[in-house]
Write a protein that holds these residues in place. Structure first.
Motif, PDB file in Angstrom:
ATOM      1  N   SER A 224       0.769  -1.242   0.035  1.00  0.00           N
ATOM      2  CA  SER A 224      -0.112  -0.074   0.167  1.00  0.00           C
ATOM      3  C   SER A 224       0.891   1.319   0.081  1.00  0.00           C
ATOM      4  O   SER A 224       2.195   1.267   0.598  1.00  0.00           O
ATOM      5  CB  SER A 224      -0.734   0.055   1.329  1.00  0.00           C
ATOM      6  OG  SER A 224      -0.272   0.228   2.600  1.00  0.00           O
ATOM      7  N   PRO A 225       0.462   2.417  -0.265  1.00  0.00           N
ATOM      8  CA  PRO A 225       1.281   3.639  -0.356  1.00  0.00           C
ATOM      9  C   PRO A 225       1.564   3.957   0.975  1.00  0.00           C
ATOM     10  O   PRO A 225       2.675   4.525   1.238  1.00  0.00           O
ATOM     11  CB  PRO A 225      -0.026   4.531  -0.782  1.00  0.00           C
ATOM     12  CG  PRO A 225      -0.783   3.811  -1.721  1.00  0.00           C
ATOM     13  CD  PRO A 225      -0.905   2.517  -1.238  1.00  0.00           C
ATOM     14  N   TRP A 226       0.886   3.639   2.123  1.00  0.00           N
ATOM     15  CA  TRP A 226       1.129   3.880   3.372  1.00  0.00           C
ATOM     16  C   TRP A 226       2.247   3.127   3.730  1.00  0.00           C
ATOM     17  O   TRP A 226       3.293   3.393   4.361  1.00  0.00           O
ATOM     18  CB  TRP A 226       0.035   3.601   4.312  1.00  0.00           C
ATOM     19  CG  TRP A 226       0.300   3.835   5.768  1.00  0.00           C
ATOM     20  CD1 TRP A 226      -0.048   5.198   6.324  1.00  0.00           C
ATOM     21  CD2 TRP A 226       1.083   3.370   6.778  1.00  0.00           C
ATOM     22  NE1 TRP A 226       0.545   5.453   7.708  1.00  0.00           N
ATOM     23  CE2 TRP A 226       1.048   4.303   7.788  1.00  0.00           C
ATOM     24  CE3 TRP A 226       1.612   2.091   6.907  1.00  0.00           C
ATOM     25  CZ2 TRP A 226       1.624   3.720   9.137  1.00  0.00           C
ATOM     26  CZ3 TRP A 226       2.354   1.695   7.901  1.00  0.00           C
ATOM     27  CH2 TRP A 226       2.205   2.562   9.243  1.00  0.00           C
ATOM     28  N   ASP A 227       2.452   1.784   3.138  1.00  0.00           N
ATOM     29  CA  ASP A 227       3.631   0.991   3.672  1.00  0.00           C
ATOM     30  C   ASP A 227       4.699   1.199   3.075  1.00  0.00           C
ATOM     31  O   ASP A 227       5.838   1.331   3.554  1.00  0.00           O
ATOM     32  CB  ASP A 227       3.341  -0.613   3.307  1.00  0.00           C
ATOM     33  CG  ASP A 227       2.310  -1.089   4.440  1.00  0.00           C
ATOM     34  OD1 ASP A 227       2.334  -1.048   5.508  1.00  0.00           O
ATOM     35  OD2 ASP A 227       1.171  -1.820   3.631  1.00  0.00           O
ATOM     36  N   HIS A 228       4.650   1.890   1.838  1.00  0.00           N
ATOM     37  CA  HIS A 228       5.735   2.501   1.337  1.00  0.00           C
ATOM     38  C   HIS A 228       6.497   3.606   1.820  1.00  0.00           C
ATOM     39  O   HIS A 228       7.489   3.964   2.192  1.00  0.00           O
ATOM     40  CB  HIS A 228       5.548   3.126  -0.037  1.00  0.00           C
ATOM     41  CG  HIS A 228       5.526   1.552  -1.157  1.00  0.00           C
ATOM     42  ND1 HIS A 228       4.392   1.315  -1.357  1.00  0.00           N
ATOM     43  CD2 HIS A 228       6.353   1.124  -2.071  1.00  0.00           C
ATOM     44  CE1 HIS A 228       4.388   0.096  -2.121  1.00  0.00           C
ATOM     45  NE2 HIS A 228       5.712   0.165  -2.574  1.00  0.00           N
TER      46      HIS A 228
END
Length: 673
Positions: free
Chosen positions: A507-511
């Motif tokens: 997910s973008p948050w995990d990146h």
């Protein structure tokens, strides 16, 4: 009295929805606490009305601006009532600045140290005194005026925020135009502010500083003479062409007339750009380009620009000192460099976050073209730089352990020269080989060697890996070959293991989570490199016999060519000051901060490594104690998700790491200075 009692009654506090009725519905679990923090700032989910979202953005901008003014008020308040600024103005070369005083309540006045005649306080390294002087402030009364003005501006911004959010809800037509009008308005306001600052510097700063340079330190005499001379601005046109030097010989900083000219030119340029933007806004071709502008992409671009400016300021504070007498205060230069470096790092993370949200919610295209070639090239660049740079360190460490110093990469054996970086260190013809003030070295010409070559490649590797993770989160936010429906999942979603779809860390948050750690690694290496290089090859003294003595006697080029050298000669050898800080009242607060920050850092590892069930049982105990006091709603504990555990973990990790690093380096430099 009934209304007052209503807000202090813990029985009412413990009911879900007391502060926000929308949160009274839904599961009565600890997820309610996370939603309270998450949804409060997500305007897109709360409302779909463009006018209402614009009104909230405008109101929050004013509220944030009030915090800036309130911080400026505090800065001048401490200088007006708790500082030795008037004493520092008389002799800024030898007086230690202080604007904090610890009162004797439980014996904490031991933190105060003797900074100047008849004054004891906590040494500050924020550069406020140098900033006061560059503003043209020469008396305590002027500091009080600045404090009062900032407080008035704070109240105006808070009132404006409340007015636009609560009382002007019916005027939606204005806010529909706000999104297109705000850009040119902000540009013109910024230009006007820069021009106003230039006028203040011309009329207040330029008359006062030459008098201070000449030795006049009486506040009343300074104020009378500077007011009478402010009309004759020709007396203060000292610049590079008239002296043949870049820095003022009296303060070893840029001539303040050049600073005023810089702000004036910047103001004229931005006002012109704002007017051009306003006049061409109704052009049909231009309106097509601006039809896709979203708040998230505007904020992302602004954060990236401010981050770039922040790291440029960090570099210029060392190479080209701006504020008077700032260059001789080595701890101040170090703290300002670290402050602006970390500020730029977190702003870049925010820029990537909002770029990802824009790509998910408002991007006009379903897929970003050329993302695969961009990403694949970044991968190969990171592999190449990382393999070569770390191989050099491994080679040197191995051969040093085998007793073969003649075969390592070193200036005295196998030399490696930094060709491109050398160009940025070239000095102009007007600058001498060494510049100093009161026998303290300000700048010195130096040649980059093998140690600089190797560590510069480490910088390049960490920067490119951070960019790699950051860009992947943005470019692949909507979809990928692995998961084609990321757009439906959103910005962040639960992390399922390989047996349930394998959505961990995509997910973008995990990146962003991964990019924070690489940003932390990158800036930590930059900080340690800067700290060691400056005290080894730049900072020091010049004796009467013209002998140059640096703090660490030039050991950077000798010991930093191996990883063992970084651990032995920097982290271990130079930690003696912070470890033994309890014996010195001037740095004992940093010793306490060093221990507390290490605890916070270690606390983060339990969130990052431990299982979630451990934290569920801990949360149960915490909830039980709060329920007994009836200060929170009656909710049931729910185990932290992987994303929630990571959020708590990386916040404590970065906070503890930054605090430990700063306490370590500032303790040593305060003792050496």
């Amino acid at each position: 009295m009934t209304n007052i009692f209503r807000y202090i009654n813990t029985t009412l506090w413990s009911k879900a929805g007391h502060f926000n009725k929308a949160l009274s519905k839904g599961a009565k679990t600890t997820t309610w606490i996370w939603n309270l923090h998450d949804y409060a700032h997500d305007f897109d989910i709360q409302q779909r009305s463009t006018g209402l979202i614009a009104r909230k953005v405008f109101s929050s901008n004013l509220a944030h601006l009030s915090l800036v003014f309130f911080w400026i008020r505090g800065m001048h308040l401490h200088g007006a009532y708790l500082s030795n600024y008037d004493i520092w103005l008389k002799d800024p070369k030898s007086i230690t600045p202080s604007s904090h005083l610890a009162y004797s309540l439980i014996g904490q006045d031991i933190l105060n140290s003797y900074t100047s005649e008849y004054f004891s306080g906590i040494t500050i390294t924020s550069g406020f005194f140098q900033l006061y002087r560059s503003e043209g402030i020469i008396t305590q009364s002027q500091l009080k005026y600045a404090c009062a003005t900032s407080l008035i501006a704070t109240l105006i911004c808070l009132s404006g925020s409340y007015l636009h959010m609560q009382l002007m809800s019916k005027f939606t037509s204005f806010y529909k135009k706000f999104q297109s009008l705000s850009q040119d308005h902000l540009i013109i306001i910024f230009g006007s502010s820069s021009t106003s600052l230039s006028a203040h510097q011309i009329h207040k700063m330029l008359p006062a500083n030459p008098l201070l340079d000449s030795g006049i330190s009486n506040p009343s005499i300074l104020q009378v003479i500077s007011n009478s001379l402010s009309e004759n601005l020709a007396l203060f046109s000292t610049n590079l062409s008239s002296t043949g030097k870049l820095l003022n010989p009296s303060t070893r900083s840029v001539f303040l007339s050049q600073v005023a000219a810089h702000h004036k030119t910047t103001g004229v340029v931005f006002i012109t750009l704002g007017l051009i933007r306003f006049l061409t806004m109704y052009n049909s071709q231009f309106s097509i380009l601006t039809s896709y502008i979203d708040y998230h992409i505007v904020l992302s671009i602004n954060l990236a620009l401010i981050a770039s400016l922040s790291i440029i300021v960090a570099d210029h504070l060392t190479r080209t000192p701006i504020y008077p007498h700032n260059s001789t205060s080595y701890p101040t230069i170090l703290c300002l460099f670290i402050h602006h470096a970390w500020l730029s790092g977190f702003l870049i993370i925010g820029s990537g976050a909002h770029a990802s949200i824009f790509n998910l919610r408002a991007s006009p295209t379903s897929e970003i073209r050329h993302r695969d070639p961009i990403y694949s090239h970044l991968i190969w660049v990171c592999i190449a730089i990382g393999l070569h740079s770390f191989s050099l360190y491994c080679h040197n460490d191995t051969l040093e352990a085998l007793g073969r110093p003649e075969d390592i990469f070193h200036d005295n054996s196998i030399q490696l020269k930094a060709i491109f970086a050398k160009q940025s260190f070239l000095r102009a013809e007007l600058q001498p080989d060494i510049e100093m003030l009161d026998k303290k070295i300000i700048r010195i010409t130096q040649e980059l060697g093998t140690a600089d070559f190797i560590v510069h490649h480490i910088h390049a590797f960490s920067i490119h890996v951070t960019l790699l993770i950051h860009s992947k989160g943005v470019l692949y936010a909507r979809n990928s070959r692995f998961v084609s429906d990321k757009l439906e999942l959103g910005f962040t979603y639960p992390c399922d293991g390989p047996g349930r779809g394998g959505t961990c860390q995509i997910s973008p948050w995990d990146h962003l989570f991964s990019a924070v750690f690489w940003m932390y690694n990158c800036l930590n290496v930059v900080t340690f490199h800067y700290f060691w290089k400056m005290q080894s090859d730049v900072w020091g003294f010049v004796s009467i016999q013209k002998h140059i003595s640096h703090y660490s006697q030039g050991d950077f080029s000798v010991n930093s060519i191996t990883i063992n050298g970084w651990l032995r000669n920097l982290l271990w050898s130079e930690a003696s000051q912070v470890i033994q800080s309890y014996a010195l009242s001037s740095i004992c607060p940093y010793g306490s901060l060093f221990l507390i920050a290490h605890f916070i850092w270690a606390f983060s590892l339990m969130f990052l490594f431990s299982g979630r069930a451990y934290w569920q049982e801990l949360i149960e105990s915490i909830l039980w104690s709060h329920h007994k006091l009836k200060i929170i709603p009656h909710i049931q504990p729910r185990a932290l998700s992987i994303s929630q555990g990571r959020a708590v973990g990386f916040i404590h990790y970065t906070l503890g790491g930054i605090g430990s690093t700063w306490a370590f380096i500032i303790s040593r430099l305060l003792v050496l200075s």
